[in-house]
Design a protein around this motif. Structure first.
Motif, PDB file in Angstrom:
ATOM      1  N   VAL A   1       0.853  -1.190   0.000  1.00 31.16           N
ATOM      2  CA  VAL A   1       0.000   0.000   0.000  1.00 31.16           C
ATOM      3  C   VAL A   1       0.887   1.238   0.000  1.00 31.16           C
ATOM      4  CG1 VAL A   1      -1.808   1.255   1.217  1.00 31.16           C
ATOM      5  CG2 VAL A   1      -1.783  -1.252   1.259  1.00 31.16           C
ATOM      6  N   PRO A   2       0.821   2.086  -1.050  1.00 29.06           N
ATOM      7  CA  PRO A   2       1.676   3.277  -1.111  1.00 29.06           C
ATOM      8  C   PRO A   2       1.259   4.330  -0.107  1.00 29.06           C
ATOM      9  CG  PRO A   2       0.126   3.253  -2.937  1.00 29.06           C
ATOM     10  CD  PRO A   2      -0.038   1.941  -2.226  1.00 29.06           C
ATOM     11  N   ALA A   3       2.177   5.251   0.132  1.00 34.11           N
ATOM     12  CA  ALA A   3       1.907   6.320   1.097  1.00 34.11           C
ATOM     13  C   ALA A   3       0.700   7.143   0.694  1.00 34.11           C
ATOM     14  CB  ALA A   3       3.144   7.206   1.241  1.00 34.11           C
ATOM     15  N   ALA A   4       0.455   7.256  -0.619  1.00 35.91           N
ATOM     16  CA  ALA A   4      -0.678   8.052  -1.094  1.00 35.91           C
ATOM     17  C   ALA A   4      -2.011   7.494  -0.632  1.00 35.91           C
ATOM     18  CB  ALA A   4      -0.666   8.135  -2.625  1.00 35.91           C
ATOM     19  N   MET A   5      -2.025   6.236  -0.224  1.00 34.81           N
ATOM     20  CA  MET A   5      -3.270   5.623   0.208  1.00 34.81           C
ATOM     21  C   MET A   5      -3.439   5.678   1.724  1.00 34.81           C
ATOM     22  SD  MET A   5      -4.719   4.721  -2.573  1.00 34.81           S
ATOM     23  CE  MET A   5      -5.955   3.490  -2.199  1.00 34.81           C
ATOM     24  N   ALA A   6      -2.678   6.531   2.386  1.00 30.71           N
ATOM     25  CA  ALA A   6      -2.786   6.649   3.842  1.00 30.71           C
ATOM     26  C   ALA A   6      -4.222   6.990   4.228  1.00 30.71           C
ATOM     27  CB  ALA A   6      -1.835   7.716   4.350  1.00 30.71           C
ATOM     28  N   ALA A   7      -4.700   6.371   5.266  1.00 34.88           N
ATOM     29  CA  ALA A   7      -6.095   6.540   5.672  1.00 34.88           C
ATOM     30  C   ALA A   7      -6.321   7.911   6.292  1.00 34.88           C
ATOM     31  CB  ALA A   7      -6.477   5.449   6.658  1.00 34.88           C
ATOM     32  N   LEU A   8      -7.573   8.354   6.240  1.00 39.12           N
ATOM     33  CA  LEU A   8      -7.958   9.630   6.840  1.00 39.12           C
ATOM     34  C   LEU A   8      -8.451   9.439   8.271  1.00 39.12           C
ATOM     35  CD1 LEU A   8      -9.858  11.306   3.868  1.00 39.12           C
ATOM     36  CD2 LEU A   8      -7.624  11.946   4.780  1.00 39.12           C
ATOM     37  N   ASN A   9      -8.325   8.231   8.788  1.00 36.26           N
ATOM     38  CA  ASN A   9      -8.752   7.936  10.157  1.00 36.26           C
ATOM     39  C   ASN A   9     -10.221   8.281  10.385  1.00 36.26           C
ATOM     40  OD1 ASN A   9      -6.143   7.064  10.979  1.00 36.26           O
ATOM     41  ND2 ASN A   9      -5.524   9.208  11.181  1.00 36.26           N
ATOM     42  N   LEU A  10     -11.040   7.931   9.395  1.00 37.81           N
ATOM     43  CA  LEU A  10     -12.465   8.176   9.537  1.00 37.81           C
ATOM     44  C   LEU A  10     -13.063   7.189  10.531  1.00 37.81           C
ATOM     45  CD1 LEU A  10     -13.514   8.691   5.811  1.00 37.81           C
ATOM     46  CD2 LEU A  10     -13.165  10.442   7.536  1.00 37.81           C
ATOM     47  N   GLN A  11     -14.041   7.660  11.272  1.00 37.39           N
ATOM     48  CA  GLN A  11     -14.788   6.803  12.169  1.00 37.39           C
ATOM     49  C   GLN A  11     -16.072   6.393  11.447  1.00 37.39           C
ATOM     50  OE1 GLN A  11     -13.640   5.756  15.155  1.00 37.39           O
ATOM     51  NE2 GLN A  11     -11.757   6.887  14.682  1.00 37.39           N
ATOM     52  N   PRO A  12     -16.107   5.193  10.868  1.00 38.05           N
ATOM     53  CA  PRO A  12     -17.295   4.814  10.093  1.00 38.05           C
ATOM     54  C   PRO A  12     -18.546   4.845  10.949  1.00 38.05           C
ATOM     55  CG  PRO A  12     -15.937   2.894  10.559  1.00 38.05           C
ATOM     56  CD  PRO A  12     -15.141   4.091  10.977  1.00 38.05           C
ATOM     57  N   MET A  13     -19.612   5.366  10.385  1.00 33.26           N
ATOM     58  CA  MET A  13     -20.880   5.377  11.097  1.00 33.26           C
ATOM     59  C   MET A  13     -21.463   3.969  11.065  1.00 33.26           C
ATOM     60  SD  MET A  13     -22.547   9.041   9.963  1.00 33.26           S
ATOM     61  CE  MET A  13     -23.486   9.162  11.495  1.00 33.26           C
ATOM     62  N   MET A  14     -21.925   3.504  12.205  1.00 30.87           N
ATOM     63  CA  MET A  14     -22.398   2.130  12.342  1.00 30.87           C
ATOM     64  C   MET A  14     -23.886   2.127  12.682  1.00 30.87           C
ATOM     65  SD  MET A  14     -19.662   0.461  11.668  1.00 30.87           S
ATOM     66  CE  MET A  14     -20.080  -1.200  12.179  1.00 30.87           C
ATOM     67  N   PRO A  15     -24.755   2.144  11.670  1.00 34.25           N
ATOM     68  CA  PRO A  15     -26.192   2.095  11.943  1.00 34.25           C
ATOM     69  C   PRO A  15     -26.587   0.721  12.466  1.00 34.25           C
ATOM     70  CG  PRO A  15     -25.774   1.908   9.589  1.00 34.25           C
ATOM     71  CD  PRO A  15     -24.452   2.193  10.228  1.00 34.25           C
ATOM     72  N   PRO A  16     -27.788   0.595  12.978  1.00 33.01           N
ATOM     73  CA  PRO A  16     -28.257  -0.722  13.413  1.00 33.01           C
ATOM     74  C   PRO A  16     -28.187  -1.724  12.267  1.00 33.01           C
ATOM     75  CG  PRO A  16     -29.756   1.002  14.140  1.00 33.01           C
ATOM     76  CD  PRO A  16     -28.789   1.650  13.189  1.00 33.01           C
ATOM     77  N   SER A  17     -27.974  -2.983  12.596  1.00 25.70           N
ATOM     78  CA  SER A  17     -27.880  -4.036  11.588  1.00 25.70           C
ATOM     79  C   SER A  17     -28.259  -5.366  12.216  1.00 25.70           C
ATOM     80  CB  SER A  17     -26.457  -4.112  11.028  1.00 25.70           C
ATOM     81  OG  SER A  17     -25.563  -4.639  11.997  1.00 25.70           O
ATOM     82  N   PRO A  18     -28.531  -6.372  11.394  1.00 22.55           N
ATOM     83  CA  PRO A  18     -28.831  -7.691  11.957  1.00 22.55           C
ATOM     84  C   PRO A  18     -27.674  -8.243  12.780  1.00 22.55           C
ATOM     85  CG  PRO A  18     -29.532  -7.575   9.658  1.00 22.55           C
ATOM     86  CD  PRO A  18     -28.737  -6.334   9.934  1.00 22.55           C
ATOM     87  N   ALA A  19     -26.445  -7.862  12.410  1.00 16.39           N
ATOM     88  CA  ALA A  19     -25.277  -8.397  13.113  1.00 16.39           C
ATOM     89  C   ALA A  19     -25.105  -7.809  14.500  1.00 16.39           C
ATOM     90  CB  ALA A  19     -24.021  -8.142  12.273  1.00 16.39           C
ATOM     91  N   THR A  20     -25.627  -6.595  14.719  1.00 16.20           N
ATOM     92  CA  THR A  20     -25.420  -5.924  16.004  1.00 16.20           C
ATOM     93  C   THR A  20     -26.684  -5.868  16.854  1.00 16.20           C
ATOM     94  OG1 THR A  20     -25.874  -3.763  14.989  1.00 16.20           O
ATOM     95  CG2 THR A  20     -23.572  -4.495  15.042  1.00 16.20           C
ATOM     96  N   SER A  21     -27.766  -6.485  16.397  1.00 18.54           N
ATOM     97  CA  SER A  21     -29.046  -6.404  17.096  1.00 18.54           C
ATOM     98  C   SER A  21     -29.629  -7.795  17.310  1.00 18.54           C
ATOM     99  CB  SER A  21     -30.045  -5.557  16.292  1.00 18.54           C
ATOM    100  OG  SER A  21     -29.479  -4.310  15.904  1.00 18.54           O
TER     101      SER A  21
END
Length: 404
Positions: free
Chosen positions: A161-181
């Protein structure tokens, strides 16, 4: 910039004096998310699943008859730690102004057998991806020094993975789902396929009820509604080869993000974003309010006063039929019952919590100003109706493609 709409108010019965001592509700917290999106341009036509709607949307509703220039999509997700006594059943009773019917059934989807690994990407994760990706960024007639950054897909497939692909450290939003409910319901679904009309509004009283969650009551006020559509007013190539893109300000928008993507004849993919800094993120789903604040400060997102951004000539002139996307990110509205007390213990949790998140998205073709291409039905100089051959010659390319 308008402040973030963070409401923590109970619309139900007032909390008794001793309720603060109950740190956790029996059974846990039921969570309800409403994702409200406004789509214009190609996105509106695609949502209507009609080729004529694509033309109508791009022409501001003129080319597709009764087809509107934008659509409003609403996704409802209810997750509860409780299990239903019998078959799960829940519904959302919206205000009449939504125009989608008196009741929106929240159904529990049936689990489908998984046939491929969850993160499988043909050609990428199997090591067979080939080609290059060129990344540009920043508004302006010319690309800035140090651009583009080149990404080799074959090397990425090998884990480099090149340096240009460094992550933005986003916190993904986690809506309700069958896996978490323990029990989950959503709309739209097979039982309820009604759509929200272009005039639909979320403002008013809402009730969510079912046999696996407490009754949820809240009200949305003005400013806690669908965003207006992104209306691109100019998208024509300049003499320099760049493409200045302008749009009307979207009320209540907190930030904008513009993106163009295309391919060269040799298959090289070219991507550009309006970010002022080099960033690997090419597109965003809904963003949390904290991430919007941070990305504005980092100059990844455009501030809400911005209504123009120029795609550099090196991007616009090197690809054909490039896509254009303009995103407007809106505010949130949050509710809970009971409301969080001032000195809440660490393990405090409400009986239920509601989140409304908003955004507006335009999709079109880079350098294709539909309003200018549409022209008029009359000769600009003489005011006379053009001849039939002349009308045929002037026809919008998209009208020819889609048979308008």
């Amino acid at each position: 910039m308008k402040s973030v709409l963070l409401c923590a108010a109970s619309i139900a019965v007032a909390v008794a004096a001793g309720a603060g001592a109950q740190s956790r509700p029996a059974g846990g917290t039921a969570t309800y998310w409403m994702s409200a999106e406004t789509m214009s341009g190609f996105a509106a036509g695609a949502a209507q699943a009609n080729p004529q709607s694509v033309v109508g949307a791009l022409l501001g509703g003129r080319g597709g008859g009764a087809n509107p220039s934008f659509v409003r999509n609403l996704h409802l997700q209810l997750g509860s730690p409780r299990r239903a006594n019998g078959a799960p059943s829940a519904e959302h009773l919206p205000p009449a102004g939504l125009g989608a019917g008196p009741s929106l059934p929240l159904t529990t989807p049936q689990a489908a057998p998984q046939t491929t690994p969850p993160n499988y990407m043909p050609g990428m994760t199997d090591g067979n991806m080939r080609g290059r990706l060129l990344i540009y960024w920043g508004c302006g007639e010319q690309a800035r020094s140090g651009q583009p950054v080149e990404i080799d897909f074959a090397r990425m497939a090998r884990g480099e993975v090149p340096a240009a692909m460094a992550a933005l450290n986003l916190q993904p939003m986690m809506p309700p789902s069958p896996a978490t409910s323990a029990t989950y319901g959503e709309w739209p679904n097979e039982r309820g396929r009604t759509t929200v009309p272009a005039t639909g509004s979320l403002v008013g009283d809402h009730v969510v009820r079912g046999n696996y969650s407490p009754e949820i009551r809240f009200a949305l006020a003005q400013g806690q509604d669908f965003l207006a559509p992104v209306n691109v007013t100019s998208n024509s190539p300049a003499a320099s080869g760049s493409v200045p893109v302008t749009w009307q300000a979207v009320p209540n928008a907190r930030a904008y993000f513009v993106m163009a993507t295309g391919a060269r004849e040799d298959g090289t993919i070219v991507m550009w974003t309006s970010s002022e800094v080099q960033a690997a993120q090419m597109a965003f789903d809904y963003l949390s309010q904290g991430d919007i604040d941070r990305l504005l400060q980092q100059r990844v997102l455009l501030n809400p006063q911005t209504t123009q951004c120029t795609v550099p000539a090196e991007v616009a002139g090197s690809v054909q039929a490039a896509s254009l996307m303009v995103n407007a990110f809106g505010p949130e509205a949050n509710f809970s019952h009971p409301a969080r007390p001032a000195n809440a213990p660490r393990n405090w949790a409400p009986e239920w919590a509601v989140k409304l998140r908003t955004r507006s998205t335009y999709m079109g073709m880079l350098g294709m100003d539909m309003a200018a291409m549409m022209g008029g039905n009359r000769n600009a100089r003489s005011g006379e109706e053009p001849s039939r051959p002349e009308r045929r010659r002037r026809r919008n390319p998209l009208e020819r493609i889609f048979g308008q």
